[in-house]
Design an enzyme around this catalytic site. Structure first.
Site, PDB file in Angstrom:
ATOM      1  N   HIS A  14       0.870  -1.203   0.000  1.00 24.08           N
ATOM      2  CA  HIS A  14       0.000   0.000   0.000  1.00 24.08           C
ATOM      3  C   HIS A  14       0.893   1.234   0.000  1.00 24.08           C
ATOM      4  O   HIS A  14       1.508   1.573   1.002  1.00 24.08           O
ATOM      5  CB  HIS A  14      -0.906   0.012   1.236  1.00 24.08           C
ATOM      6  CG  HIS A  14      -1.909   1.122   1.212  1.00 24.08           C
ATOM      7  ND1 HIS A  14      -3.263   0.909   1.352  1.00 24.08           N
ATOM      8  CD2 HIS A  14      -1.771   2.459   1.038  1.00 24.08           C
ATOM      9  CE1 HIS A  14      -3.902   2.071   1.284  1.00 24.08           C
ATOM     10  NE2 HIS A  14      -3.006   3.025   1.098  1.00 24.08           N
ATOM     11  N   HIS A  16       1.555   5.399  -1.745  1.00 27.83           N
ATOM     12  CA  HIS A  16       1.247   6.564  -2.586  1.00 27.83           C
ATOM     13  C   HIS A  16       2.565   7.168  -3.058  1.00 27.83           C
ATOM     14  O   HIS A  16       3.431   7.466  -2.232  1.00 27.83           O
ATOM     15  CB  HIS A  16       0.487   7.629  -1.788  1.00 27.83           C
ATOM     16  CG  HIS A  16      -0.798   7.130  -1.205  1.00 27.83           C
ATOM     17  ND1 HIS A  16      -2.012   7.316  -1.820  1.00 27.83           N
ATOM     18  CD2 HIS A  16      -1.057   6.433  -0.070  1.00 27.83           C
ATOM     19  CE1 HIS A  16      -2.970   6.767  -1.078  1.00 27.83           C
ATOM     20  NE2 HIS A  16      -2.408   6.217  -0.014  1.00 27.83           N
ATOM     21  N   LYS A 100      -9.339  -0.308  -6.046  1.00 27.05           N
ATOM     22  CA  LYS A 100      -9.408   0.357  -4.743  1.00 27.05           C
ATOM     23  C   LYS A 100     -10.765   1.000  -4.548  1.00 27.05           C
ATOM     24  O   LYS A 100     -11.243   1.745  -5.399  1.00 27.05           O
ATOM     25  CB  LYS A 100      -8.307   1.432  -4.662  1.00 27.05           C
ATOM     26  CG  LYS A 100      -8.311   2.245  -3.365  1.00 27.05           C
ATOM     27  CD  LYS A 100      -7.774   1.468  -2.178  1.00 27.05           C
ATOM     28  CE  LYS A 100      -7.925   2.217  -0.862  1.00 27.05           C
ATOM     29  NZ  LYS A 100      -6.780   3.020  -0.509  1.00 27.05           N
ATOM     30  N   HIS A 137     -10.574   1.226   1.554  1.00 29.79           N
ATOM     31  CA  HIS A 137     -10.381   2.248   2.583  1.00 29.79           C
ATOM     32  C   HIS A 137     -11.611   2.108   3.468  1.00 29.79           C
ATOM     33  O   HIS A 137     -12.706   2.509   3.085  1.00 29.79           O
ATOM     34  CB  HIS A 137     -10.288   3.649   1.979  1.00 29.79           C
ATOM     35  CG  HIS A 137     -10.051   4.694   3.034  1.00 29.79           C
ATOM     36  ND1 HIS A 137      -8.859   5.367   3.164  1.00 29.79           N
ATOM     37  CD2 HIS A 137     -10.838   5.144   4.041  1.00 29.79           C
ATOM     38  CE1 HIS A 137      -8.921   6.178   4.209  1.00 29.79           C
ATOM     39  NE2 HIS A 137     -10.117   6.078   4.750  1.00 29.79           N
ATOM     40  N   HIS A 175      -4.706  -0.564   5.677  1.00 26.20           N
ATOM     41  CA  HIS A 175      -4.267   0.244   6.830  1.00 26.20           C
ATOM     42  C   HIS A 175      -5.222   0.159   8.022  1.00 26.20           C
ATOM     43  O   HIS A 175      -5.805   1.150   8.432  1.00 26.20           O
ATOM     44  CB  HIS A 175      -4.025   1.708   6.430  1.00 26.20           C
ATOM     45  CG  HIS A 175      -5.071   2.344   5.557  1.00 26.20           C
ATOM     46  ND1 HIS A 175      -6.408   2.362   5.869  1.00 26.20           N
ATOM     47  CD2 HIS A 175      -4.959   2.991   4.378  1.00 26.20           C
ATOM     48  CE1 HIS A 175      -7.063   2.991   4.923  1.00 26.20           C
ATOM     49  NE2 HIS A 175      -6.212   3.378   4.009  1.00 26.20           N
ATOM     50  N   LEU A 220      -5.175   9.320   7.688  1.00 27.75           N
ATOM     51  CA  LEU A 220      -6.497   8.694   7.726  1.00 27.75           C
ATOM     52  C   LEU A 220      -6.375   7.226   7.342  1.00 27.75           C
ATOM     53  O   LEU A 220      -5.663   6.923   6.386  1.00 27.75           O
ATOM     54  CB  LEU A 220      -7.453   9.407   6.758  1.00 27.75           C
ATOM     55  CG  LEU A 220      -7.921  10.786   7.236  1.00 27.75           C
ATOM     56  CD1 LEU A 220      -8.680  11.509   6.137  1.00 27.75           C
ATOM     57  CD2 LEU A 220      -8.774  10.676   8.499  1.00 27.75           C
ATOM     58  N   ASP A 248       1.428   2.661   3.498  1.00 26.83           N
ATOM     59  CA  ASP A 248       0.570   3.824   3.269  1.00 26.83           C
ATOM     60  C   ASP A 248       1.385   5.109   3.325  1.00 26.83           C
ATOM     61  O   ASP A 248       0.866   6.157   3.715  1.00 26.83           O
ATOM     62  CB  ASP A 248      -0.602   3.884   4.263  1.00 26.83           C
ATOM     63  CG  ASP A 248      -1.705   4.827   3.790  1.00 26.83           C
ATOM     64  OD1 ASP A 248      -1.728   5.156   2.588  1.00 26.83           O
ATOM     65  OD2 ASP A 248      -2.533   5.237   4.622  1.00 26.83           O
ATOM     66  N   HIS A 252       3.037  14.560   1.208  1.00 30.68           N
ATOM     67  CA  HIS A 252       2.406  15.853   0.894  1.00 30.68           C
ATOM     68  C   HIS A 252       3.473  16.930   1.095  1.00 30.68           C
ATOM     69  O   HIS A 252       4.299  16.793   1.994  1.00 30.68           O
ATOM     70  CB  HIS A 252       1.255  16.157   1.857  1.00 30.68           C
ATOM     71  CG  HIS A 252       0.052  15.299   1.678  1.00 30.68           C
ATOM     72  ND1 HIS A 252      -0.888  15.506   0.692  1.00 30.68           N
ATOM     73  CD2 HIS A 252      -0.375  14.208   2.354  1.00 30.68           C
ATOM     74  CE1 HIS A 252      -1.840  14.595   0.780  1.00 30.68           C
ATOM     75  NE2 HIS A 252      -1.555  13.780   1.777  1.00 30.68           N
TER      76      HIS A 252
HETATM   77  O1  DOR Z   1      -3.515   9.573   5.421  1.00 36.64           O
HETATM   78  C1  DOR Z   1      -3.871   9.253   4.296  1.00 36.64           C
HETATM   79  N1  DOR Z   1      -3.289   9.783   3.186  1.00 36.64           N
HETATM   80  N2  DOR Z   1      -4.873   8.381   4.157  1.00 36.64           N
HETATM   81  C2  DOR Z   1      -5.397   8.109   2.972  1.00 36.64           C
HETATM   82  O2  DOR Z   1      -6.318   7.335   2.921  1.00 36.64           O
HETATM   83  C3  DOR Z   1      -4.916   8.787   1.746  1.00 36.64           C
HETATM   84  C4  DOR Z   1      -3.564   9.263   1.906  1.00 36.64           C
HETATM   85  C5  DOR Z   1      -3.169  10.250   0.846  1.00 36.64           C
HETATM   86  O3  DOR Z   1      -3.363   9.987  -0.336  1.00 36.64           O
HETATM   87  O4  DOR Z   1      -2.612  11.298   1.199  1.00 36.64           O
HETATM   88 ZN    ZN Z   2      -3.412   5.055   1.385  1.00 34.59          ZN
END
Ligand code: DOR
Ligand code: ZN
Length: 350
Positions: A14, A16, A100, A137, A175, A220, A248, A252
């Site tokens: 998992h 990003h 997903k 999710h 997660h 999250l 996860d 950002h």
């Molecule tokens: O904390 C999170 N960030 N939870 C998620 O489900 C998405 C992820 C994100 O893409 O930033």
């Molecule tokens: Zn995620």
């Protein structure tokens, strides 16, 4: 005390990595440690078709350092209009591994997610037929449900009825953050599994408010009480093959985290396996790490285990305050400026 730890190369089930200029900053962190990663499709616009996934995969591969073997495992983002034919095309593509489910409004870039799971029944039936896993999710989005109860409520209202209606559908509960989720997976049959992140095994919700508001501990589903963390840790180290590694890691830009309305997501990919080594060691369960990180995921997905291995050495090092993130941004990692006990041998940061 163990000084060195050699593991079959792990995978991250998992992850990003976003898109564009930042790929070159985050993809190498994962590719150095992990053989494969399940790539989350919550881009803007989301990765919804085989064509989207083919091109996104290509952009990710271009960011993999020379000489490194890394296979992105692509995922399609489910929308209300997803059809059985979308699933058959995905199954034929050989590059899409899963679909997903983001309940609409649950998290980052989930606005075009599914508004009612029954809207994708045709797609779920096709997934069940071809053996393609649904990655969930697992949070309800109802405004009247307390944010700390959203996962537990999702199990009762959505997940249980769905796995009953589709008795052979493979599901990865992503997660997981609660004792209820761990119990649900433990009590379910072989087609139901769960990923666990670094942060949910390492921290409880106090970490969000430690001496002030800590945006870099906000993700999250949100961190939960200590008793939930303990239940997750017990499940992760239990040897049950239906729990496996999924960081996860969700980068950002610093400015979007340290903001009056900060984004959810914690960046851990830069030490994805090192963090789990520390967690398993502290739990006295280092002998369970390899199955959790390297065997259980491929077993569930029906893929071979990686052939190479990696070595971690006990050599404490200081996590940087931030990393480059695209042309003008910085990325603040989990535990910035603090010490990590394990280091990946041969890593670029060595
Ligand atoms: O904390 C999170 N960030 N939870 C998620 O489900 C998405 C992820 C994100 O893409 O930033
Ligand atoms: Zn995620």
């Amino acid at each position: 005390m163990m000084k060195q730890l050699t593991l079959t190369r792990p995978d991250d089930w998992h992850l990003h990595v976003r898109d564009g200029a930042v790929l070159k900053d985050v993809v190498p962190h994962t590719a150095e440690r992990f053989g494969r990663a399940i790539i989350m499709p919550n881009l803007q616009p989301p990765c919804c078709t085989v064509d989207d996934a083919v091109h996104y995969r290509q952009r990710i591969l271009e960011a993999v350092p020379e000489g490194v073997q890394f296979e992105p495992q692509m995922v399609l983002y489910a929308r209300d209009n997803m059809t059985a034919d979308d699933i058959y095309a995905a199954a034929d593509s050989n590059i899409v591994r899963a679909v997903k489910l983001y309940p609409a409004g649950a998290t980052t870039n989930s606005d075009s997610g599914v508004t009612d799971i029954r809207n994708i029944d045709q797609a779920l039936a096709a997934m069940q037929e071809v053996g393609m896993p649904l990655l969930v999710h697992g949070e309800v989005t109802d405004a009247d449900i307390d944010v700390f109860d959203r996962e537990a409520m999702f199990i009762e209202r959505i997940l249980k009825p769905t796995v009953e209606r589709f008795p052979e559908l493979k599901v990865v509960f992503e997660h997981i953050t609660t004792a209820q989720a761990a119990e649900f997976v433990q009590g379910a049959d072989d087609r139901i599994a769960a990923t666990m992140t670094v942060q949910h095994l390492l921290l409880n919700r106090n970490a969000i408010f430690e001496g002030g508001l800590r945006p870099h501990h906000y993700c999250l589903p949100v961190l939960k009480r200590e008793r939930h963390r303990e239940a997750l840790l017990a499940a992760a180290t239990s040897g049950n093959p239906r729990f496996f590694l999924g960081t996860d890691s969700a980068p950002h830009p610093q400015g979007k985290k340290e903001s009056a309305c900060g984004c959810a997501g914690i960046y851990t990919a830069f030490a994805g396996i090192e963090f789990y080594a520390e967690i398993f060691e502290q739990a006295g369960a280092l002998d369970k790490l390899e199955a959790f990180a390297s065997f259980n995921g491929p077993r569930f997905y029906g893929l071979p285990v990686n052939e190479e291995s990696i070595t971690l050495v006990r050599e404490p090092w200081t996590i940087p305050d931030s990393f480059a993130f695209g042309d003008n941004e910085r990325l603040v990692p989990l535990r910035a400026g603090e010490t990590l006990q394990w280091r990946l041998q041969g890593s670029a940061s060595e």
